[in-house]
Design an enzyme around this catalytic site. Structure first.
Site, PDB file in Angstrom:
ATOM      1  N   ASP A  16      20.669  29.700   9.152  1.00 22.78           N
ATOM      2  CA  ASP A  16      19.361  29.228   9.640  1.00 22.78           C
ATOM      3  C   ASP A  16      19.403  28.351  10.899  1.00 22.78           C
ATOM      4  O   ASP A  16      18.701  27.332  10.974  1.00 22.78           O
ATOM      5  CB  ASP A  16      18.623  28.471   8.525  1.00 22.78           C
ATOM      6  N   ASP A  58      15.675  32.084   7.991  1.00 21.23           N
ATOM      7  CA  ASP A  58      14.484  31.875   7.198  1.00 21.23           C
ATOM      8  C   ASP A  58      13.421  32.756   7.864  1.00 21.23           C
ATOM      9  O   ASP A  58      13.247  32.706   9.087  1.00 21.23           O
ATOM     10  CB  ASP A  58      14.111  30.382   7.325  1.00 21.23           C
ATOM     11  N   HIS A  60       9.793  33.709   6.959  1.00 25.37           N
ATOM     12  CA  HIS A  60       8.640  33.599   6.066  1.00 25.37           C
ATOM     13  C   HIS A  60       7.418  34.349   6.575  1.00 25.37           C
ATOM     14  O   HIS A  60       7.120  34.294   7.773  1.00 25.37           O
ATOM     15  CB  HIS A  60       8.219  32.131   5.934  1.00 25.37           C
ATOM     16  N   SER A  66       6.368  28.221   0.369  1.00 21.01           N
ATOM     17  CA  SER A  66       7.102  27.054   0.857  1.00 21.01           C
ATOM     18  C   SER A  66       6.207  26.103   1.675  1.00 21.01           C
ATOM     19  O   SER A  66       6.535  24.931   1.860  1.00 21.01           O
ATOM     20  CB  SER A  66       8.252  27.569   1.729  1.00 21.01           C
ATOM     21  N   HIS A  77       7.016  26.913   9.034  1.00 17.82           N
ATOM     22  CA  HIS A  77       8.215  27.039   9.875  1.00 17.82           C
ATOM     23  C   HIS A  77       8.764  28.452   9.744  1.00 17.82           C
ATOM     24  O   HIS A  77       8.564  29.114   8.729  1.00 17.82           O
ATOM     25  CB  HIS A  77       9.289  26.024   9.431  1.00 17.82           C
ATOM     26  N   LYS A 102      15.756  36.064   4.955  1.00 14.67           N
ATOM     27  CA  LYS A 102      15.523  35.625   3.573  1.00 14.67           C
ATOM     28  C   LYS A 102      14.195  34.881   3.437  1.00 14.67           C
ATOM     29  O   LYS A 102      13.592  34.499   4.448  1.00 14.67           O
ATOM     30  CB  LYS A 102      16.672  34.728   3.107  1.00 14.67           C
ATOM     31  N   GLU A 109      10.299  30.978  -3.180  1.00  9.60           N
ATOM     32  CA  GLU A 109      11.149  30.197  -2.286  1.00  9.60           C
ATOM     33  C   GLU A 109      12.557  30.749  -2.432  1.00  9.60           C
ATOM     34  O   GLU A 109      12.954  31.187  -3.516  1.00  9.60           O
ATOM     35  CB  GLU A 109      11.105  28.709  -2.651  1.00  9.60           C
ATOM     36  N   ALA A 137      19.792  23.694   6.623  1.00  6.33           N
ATOM     37  CA  ALA A 137      20.086  22.282   6.560  1.00  6.33           C
ATOM     38  C   ALA A 137      21.041  22.045   5.386  1.00  6.33           C
ATOM     39  O   ALA A 137      20.969  22.726   4.375  1.00  6.33           O
ATOM     40  CB  ALA A 137      18.778  21.505   6.346  1.00  6.33           C
ATOM     41  N   CYS A 141      19.360  24.971   2.543  1.00  6.75           N
ATOM     42  CA  CYS A 141      19.863  26.344   2.632  1.00  6.75           C
ATOM     43  C   CYS A 141      21.384  26.429   2.664  1.00  6.75           C
ATOM     44  O   CYS A 141      21.958  27.363   2.104  1.00  6.75           O
ATOM     45  CB  CYS A 141      19.215  27.047   3.807  1.00  6.75           C
TER      46      CYS A 141
END
Ligand code: VGL
Ligand code: ZN
Length: 195
Positions: A16, A58, A60, A66, A77, A102, A109, A137, A141
């Protein structure tokens, strides 16, 4: 402690490293961009040895669970197709990188790169035995990816000089590091790696 890179049995997993998780993005990890040049060194070294290079992102949908408006913890984000979801512009991913998207299901989530993806099967099929994990982070993740990797039976290394965390509470990163190490992950820095 020195470790020799074995090539095809190894995978580097870059977690990420996206615009939104770096300063200037919508959910910045403090100093998140500082790990980019360090990751580039790891990428170059693993690439040269023939190891598999994986970059998770990530990814989304805009109505993801989330996000605060949908019951989650976070400001929006890494929404699919937005600039914030791009990899950091200075991250030097090789041509043959395997990109793993993902947390694409709006109702789930998924912090780990293994959750809801084919990553485990792909690594096993490629004969990977050891994974080396860096990125953002640390306590979300990265941690969840590391714990899943351990559970899947991979020898798992945390790149201590190439992870950064958010520290919503000041001790969150420290706790996450302890948890990963307690469950069998090993921590290394760049100088521990031998070709
Ligand atoms: C992450 C919070 C929300 C991460 C992703 O990549 O660590 N953290 N979504
Ligand atoms: Zn997210």
């Amino acid at each position: 402690m020195p470790y020799k890179i074995k090539g095809k049995e190894d995978a580097l997993i870059v977690v990420d490293v996206q615009v939104d998780f770096c300063p200037g993005g919508s959910l910045p990890v403090p100093e998140g961009e500082k790990i980019v040049p360090v990751l580039n060194k790891y990428i170059e070294k693993f690439e040269r040895s023939g190891a598999l290079i994986v970059a998770t992102r990530d990814w989304h949908p805009s109505n993801h669970i989330s996000f605060k408006d949908y019951g989650g913890l976070w400001t929006p984000h890494c929404v699919q197709g937005t600039d914030g979801a791009n990899f950091h512009p200075n991250l030097q991913l090789p041509e043959r990188v395997k990109i793993v998207s993902k947390a694409t299901d709006p109702f789930k989530e998924a912090y780990s790169g293994f959750e809801g993806t084919n990553l485990a099967e792909d690594l096993k099929r490629a004969g990977v035995k050891r994974v080396f994990v860096g990125g953002l982070a640390t306590e979300y993740c990265v941690k969840n990816t590391v714990l899943d990797a351990l559970n899947l039976g991979f020898e798992t290394f945390i790149l201590e000089d190439a992870v950064k965390g958010i520290n919503v509470k000041p001790s969150d990163v420290e706790k996450a590091m302890k948890e990963m190490l307690g469950k069998g992950a090993k921590k290394i820095t760049f100088s521990d790696l031998e070709e």
